[in-house]
Design a protein around this motif. Structure first.
Motif, PDB file in Angstrom:
ATOM      1  N   ILE A  61       0.851  -1.183   0.000  1.00  0.00           N
ATOM      2  CA  ILE A  61       0.000   0.000   0.000  1.00  0.00           C
ATOM      3  C   ILE A  61       0.892   1.239   0.000  1.00  0.00           C
ATOM      4  O   ILE A  61       1.754   1.389   0.873  1.00  0.00           O
ATOM      5  N   CYS A  62       0.655   2.133  -0.942  1.00  0.00           N
ATOM      6  CA  CYS A  62       1.433   3.367  -1.039  1.00  0.00           C
ATOM      7  C   CYS A  62       0.599   4.519  -0.486  1.00  0.00           C
ATOM      8  O   CYS A  62      -0.474   4.818  -1.024  1.00  0.00           O
ATOM      9  N   THR A  63       1.081   5.177   0.570  1.00  0.00           N
ATOM     10  CA  THR A  63       0.341   6.321   1.090  1.00  0.00           C
ATOM     11  C   THR A  63       0.382   7.501   0.127  1.00  0.00           C
ATOM     12  O   THR A  63      -0.510   8.346   0.150  1.00  0.00           O
ATOM     13  N   HIS A  64       1.410   7.558  -0.698  1.00  0.00           N
ATOM     14  CA  HIS A  64       1.513   8.546  -1.783  1.00  0.00           C
ATOM     15  C   HIS A  64       2.702   8.135  -2.634  1.00  0.00           C
ATOM     16  O   HIS A  64       3.397   7.162  -2.316  1.00  0.00           O
ATOM     17  N   ALA A  65       2.941   8.867  -3.710  1.00  0.00           N
ATOM     18  CA  ALA A  65       3.912   8.386  -4.706  1.00  0.00           C
ATOM     19  C   ALA A  65       5.196   9.201  -4.774  1.00  0.00           C
ATOM     20  O   ALA A  65       5.870   9.199  -5.796  1.00  0.00           O
ATOM     21  N   HIS A  66       5.575   9.892  -3.706  1.00  0.00           N
ATOM     22  CA  HIS A  66       6.920  10.451  -3.676  1.00  0.00           C
ATOM     23  C   HIS A  66       7.920   9.301  -3.703  1.00  0.00           C
ATOM     24  O   HIS A  66       7.689   8.246  -3.112  1.00  0.00           O
ATOM     25  N   ASN A  67       9.022   9.526  -4.383  1.00  0.00           N
ATOM     26  CA  ASN A  67       9.906   8.405  -4.693  1.00  0.00           C
ATOM     27  C   ASN A  67      10.411   7.674  -3.459  1.00  0.00           C
ATOM     28  O   ASN A  67      10.634   6.451  -3.482  1.00  0.00           O
ATOM     29  N   LEU A 113      -9.581  -2.430   3.504  1.00  0.00           N
ATOM     30  CA  LEU A 113      -8.608  -3.497   3.286  1.00  0.00           C
ATOM     31  C   LEU A 113      -8.565  -4.345   4.552  1.00  0.00           C
ATOM     32  O   LEU A 113      -8.473  -3.794   5.657  1.00  0.00           O
ATOM     33  N   THR A 114      -8.629  -5.654   4.396  1.00  0.00           N
ATOM     34  CA  THR A 114      -8.645  -6.543   5.554  1.00  0.00           C
ATOM     35  C   THR A 114      -7.413  -7.426   5.530  1.00  0.00           C
ATOM     36  O   THR A 114      -7.099  -8.058   4.514  1.00  0.00           O
ATOM     37  N   ILE A 115      -6.717  -7.471   6.667  1.00  0.00           N
ATOM     38  CA  ILE A 115      -5.541  -8.329   6.789  1.00  0.00           C
ATOM     39  C   ILE A 115      -5.466  -8.854   8.225  1.00  0.00           C
ATOM     40  O   ILE A 115      -5.658  -8.102   9.186  1.00  0.00           O
ATOM     41  N   GLY A 116      -5.246 -10.135   8.355  1.00  0.00           N
ATOM     42  CA  GLY A 116      -5.141 -10.727   9.682  1.00  0.00           C
ATOM     43  C   GLY A 116      -6.371 -10.490  10.534  1.00  0.00           C
ATOM     44  O   GLY A 116      -6.281 -10.383  11.767  1.00  0.00           O
ATOM     45  N   GLY A 117      -7.533 -10.386   9.900  1.00  0.00           N
ATOM     46  CA  GLY A 117      -8.770 -10.169  10.621  1.00  0.00           C
ATOM     47  C   GLY A 117      -9.027  -8.739  11.043  1.00  0.00           C
ATOM     48  O   GLY A 117      -9.999  -8.457  11.745  1.00  0.00           O
ATOM     49  N   VAL A 118      -8.181  -7.815  10.599  1.00  0.00           N
ATOM     50  CA  VAL A 118      -8.319  -6.409  10.964  1.00  0.00           C
ATOM     51  C   VAL A 118      -8.633  -5.585   9.713  1.00  0.00           C
ATOM     52  O   VAL A 118      -8.049  -5.799   8.649  1.00  0.00           O
ATOM     53  N   ASP A 119      -9.561  -4.643   9.850  1.00  0.00           N
ATOM     54  CA  ASP A 119      -9.941  -3.757   8.747  1.00  0.00           C
ATOM     55  C   ASP A 119      -9.165  -2.450   8.815  1.00  0.00           C
ATOM     56  O   ASP A 119      -9.042  -1.842   9.888  1.00  0.00           O
ATOM     57  N   LEU A 120      -8.670  -2.008   7.656  1.00  0.00           N
ATOM     58  CA  LEU A 120      -8.057  -0.700   7.510  1.00  0.00           C
ATOM     59  C   LEU A 120      -8.861   0.078   6.473  1.00  0.00           C
ATOM     60  O   LEU A 120      -9.034  -0.391   5.345  1.00  0.00           O
ATOM     61  N   THR A 121      -9.344   1.235   6.836  1.00  0.00           N
ATOM     62  CA  THR A 121     -10.161   2.053   5.951  1.00  0.00           C
ATOM     63  C   THR A 121      -9.289   3.117   5.294  1.00  0.00           C
ATOM     64  O   THR A 121      -8.531   3.824   5.971  1.00  0.00           O
ATOM     65  N   VAL A 122      -9.404   3.225   3.982  1.00  0.00           N
ATOM     66  CA  VAL A 122      -8.644   4.208   3.215  1.00  0.00           C
ATOM     67  C   VAL A 122      -9.311   5.576   3.350  1.00  0.00           C
ATOM     68  O   VAL A 122     -10.504   5.735   3.081  1.00  0.00           O
ATOM     69  N   LEU A 123      -8.531   6.576   3.765  1.00  0.00           N
ATOM     70  CA  LEU A 123      -8.987   7.960   3.848  1.00  0.00           C
ATOM     71  C   LEU A 123      -8.183   8.778   2.846  1.00  0.00           C
ATOM     72  O   LEU A 123      -6.961   8.905   2.991  1.00  0.00           O
ATOM     73  N   HIS A 124      -8.840   9.304   1.826  1.00  0.00           N
ATOM     74  CA  HIS A 124      -8.137  10.145   0.857  1.00  0.00           C
ATOM     75  C   HIS A 124      -7.859  11.500   1.521  1.00  0.00           C
ATOM     76  O   HIS A 124      -8.786  12.206   1.928  1.00  0.00           O
ATOM     77  N   THR A 125      -6.585  11.835   1.643  1.00  0.00           N
ATOM     78  CA  THR A 125      -6.181  13.058   2.351  1.00  0.00           C
ATOM     79  C   THR A 125      -5.203  13.860   1.485  1.00  0.00           C
ATOM     80  O   THR A 125      -4.017  13.953   1.794  1.00  0.00           O
ATOM     81  N   PRO A 126      -5.673  14.452   0.397  1.00  0.00           N
ATOM     82  CA  PRO A 126      -4.767  15.194  -0.483  1.00  0.00           C
ATOM     83  C   PRO A 126      -4.178  16.426   0.209  1.00  0.00           C
ATOM     84  O   PRO A 126      -4.698  16.897   1.218  1.00  0.00           O
ATOM     85  N   GLY A 127      -3.110  16.926  -0.368  1.00  0.00           N
ATOM     86  CA  GLY A 127      -2.447  18.115   0.145  1.00  0.00           C
ATOM     87  C   GLY A 127      -0.945  17.987   0.028  1.00  0.00           C
ATOM     88  O   GLY A 127      -0.292  18.756  -0.680  1.00  0.00           O
ATOM     89  N   HIS A 128      -0.368  17.006   0.707  1.00  0.00           N
ATOM     90  CA  HIS A 128       1.060  16.730   0.526  1.00  0.00           C
ATOM     91  C   HIS A 128       1.305  16.200  -0.877  1.00  0.00           C
ATOM     92  O   HIS A 128       2.325  16.498  -1.503  1.00  0.00           O
ATOM     93  N   ALA A 129       0.369  15.419  -1.358  1.00  0.00           N
ATOM     94  CA  ALA A 129       0.337  14.930  -2.734  1.00  0.00           C
ATOM     95  C   ALA A 129      -1.131  14.746  -3.100  1.00  0.00           C
ATOM     96  O   ALA A 129      -1.967  14.517  -2.222  1.00  0.00           O
ATOM     97  N   PRO A 130      -1.471  14.817  -4.393  1.00  0.00           N
ATOM     98  CA  PRO A 130      -2.886  14.758  -4.781  1.00  0.00           C
ATOM     99  C   PRO A 130      -3.568  13.452  -4.389  1.00  0.00           C
ATOM    100  O   PRO A 130      -4.758  13.439  -4.067  1.00  0.00           O
ATOM    101  N   GLY A 131      -2.826  12.358  -4.433  1.00  0.00           N
ATOM    102  CA  GLY A 131      -3.399  11.058  -4.127  1.00  0.00           C
ATOM    103  C   GLY A 131      -3.001  10.517  -2.775  1.00  0.00           C
ATOM    104  O   GLY A 131      -3.074   9.306  -2.543  1.00  0.00           O
ATOM    105  N   ALA A 132      -2.584  11.381  -1.874  1.00  0.00           N
ATOM    106  CA  ALA A 132      -2.188  10.920  -0.540  1.00  0.00           C
ATOM    107  C   ALA A 132      -3.367  10.277   0.179  1.00  0.00           C
ATOM    108  O   ALA A 132      -4.496  10.764   0.103  1.00  0.00           O
ATOM    109  N   VAL A 133      -3.086   9.180   0.861  1.00  0.00           N
ATOM    110  CA  VAL A 133      -4.104   8.507   1.661  1.00  0.00           C
ATOM    111  C   VAL A 133      -3.549   8.195   3.041  1.00  0.00           C
ATOM    112  O   VAL A 133      -2.339   8.092   3.237  1.00  0.00           O
ATOM    113  N   CYS A 134      -4.458   8.050   3.997  1.00  0.00           N
ATOM    114  CA  CYS A 134      -4.159   7.513   5.314  1.00  0.00           C
ATOM    115  C   CYS A 134      -4.964   6.229   5.487  1.00  0.00           C
ATOM    116  O   CYS A 134      -5.959   6.014   4.791  1.00  0.00           O
TER     117      CYS A 134
END
Length: 212
Positions: A61-67, A113-134
């Motif tokens: 999972i990429c939180t954003h695409a800075h190199n 996204l579910t892994i090991g029985g735990v859910d992670l919810t994608v939050l789109h949080t642009p600003g640092h980069a247009p496609g930044a997510v938490c």
């Protein structure tokens, strides 16, 4: 078998707008003893693969695409067969680093996204980069966890002084998507030490005045 968070720090460089800087990046691995995901495959595919300790890697999972957050992603994907996930708004940044290798899957706001029985919810949080997510996981850690990439740090928002970034946008993202989380939520960042939502929330007006 409870899901857990493993953490390693990798070192390399961040390059954008003609400049290059030495950086240390946090790499987060979430999963149980059988499977895991990697959040931000930074700099060293070998070290990340070793930290998986034989577990099946389900996704990168990429939180954003800075190199500095994606430079090891293709090598890790090739080694493990895991798919690379990125918000499509960051494709222009991704192509600066990997022009011949596209991400495999798109991230979307509200996706779970579910892994090991735990859910992670994608939050789109642009600003640092247009496609930044938490990624918010209320069941991880004692009081819940949010992986913020470079959107929120101990002491304020991520940098917005370079191309593809915008200060008012990151402030809106933090105010509307992160500071609304429970105050004791642990903030696990893309660089440096962590913090909590409650520790950062009182400083929003100060950040705005500072034009951070």
């Amino acid at each position: 078998m409870a899901a857990r968070i493993d953490h390693l720090v990798t070192s390399g460089t961040f390059s954008l707008d003609g400049g290059t800087w030495d950086v240390d990046n946090n790499v987060w691995i979430v999963g149980d003893d059988i499977e895991a995901i990697v959040i931000d495959a930074a700099h060293d595919a070998d070290a990340i693969h070793e930290a998986l300790d034989g577990r099946t890697l389900r996704a990168i999972i990429c939180t954003h695409a800075h190199n500095d957050h994606i430079d090891a992603a293709p090598a890790l994907a090739n080694r493990t067969g895991a798919m690379i996930h990125l918000h499509p708004d960051d494709l222009p940044l991704w192509k600066q680093t990997h022009p011949d290798r596209a991400p495999d899957e798109s991230l979307a706001d509200g996706q779970v996204l579910t892994i090991g029985g735990v859910d992670l919810t994608v939050l789109h949080t642009p600003g640092h980069a247009p496609g930044a997510v938490c990624l918010y996981a209320p069941e991880l850690g004692e009081h819940g966890t949010v992986f913020t990439g470079d959107t929120l740090f101990q002491g304020g928002p991520g940098a917005t002084g370079r191309s593809f970034s915008d200060f008012p946008t990151i402030v809106d993202s933090i105010r509307e998507r992160l500071l609304t989380l429970p105050p004791r939520t642990e903030v696990r960042t893309g660089h440096g030490d962590g913090t909590t939502i409650g520790a950062e929330a009182p400083h929003l007006d100060e950040w705005i005045k500072r034009g951070h």
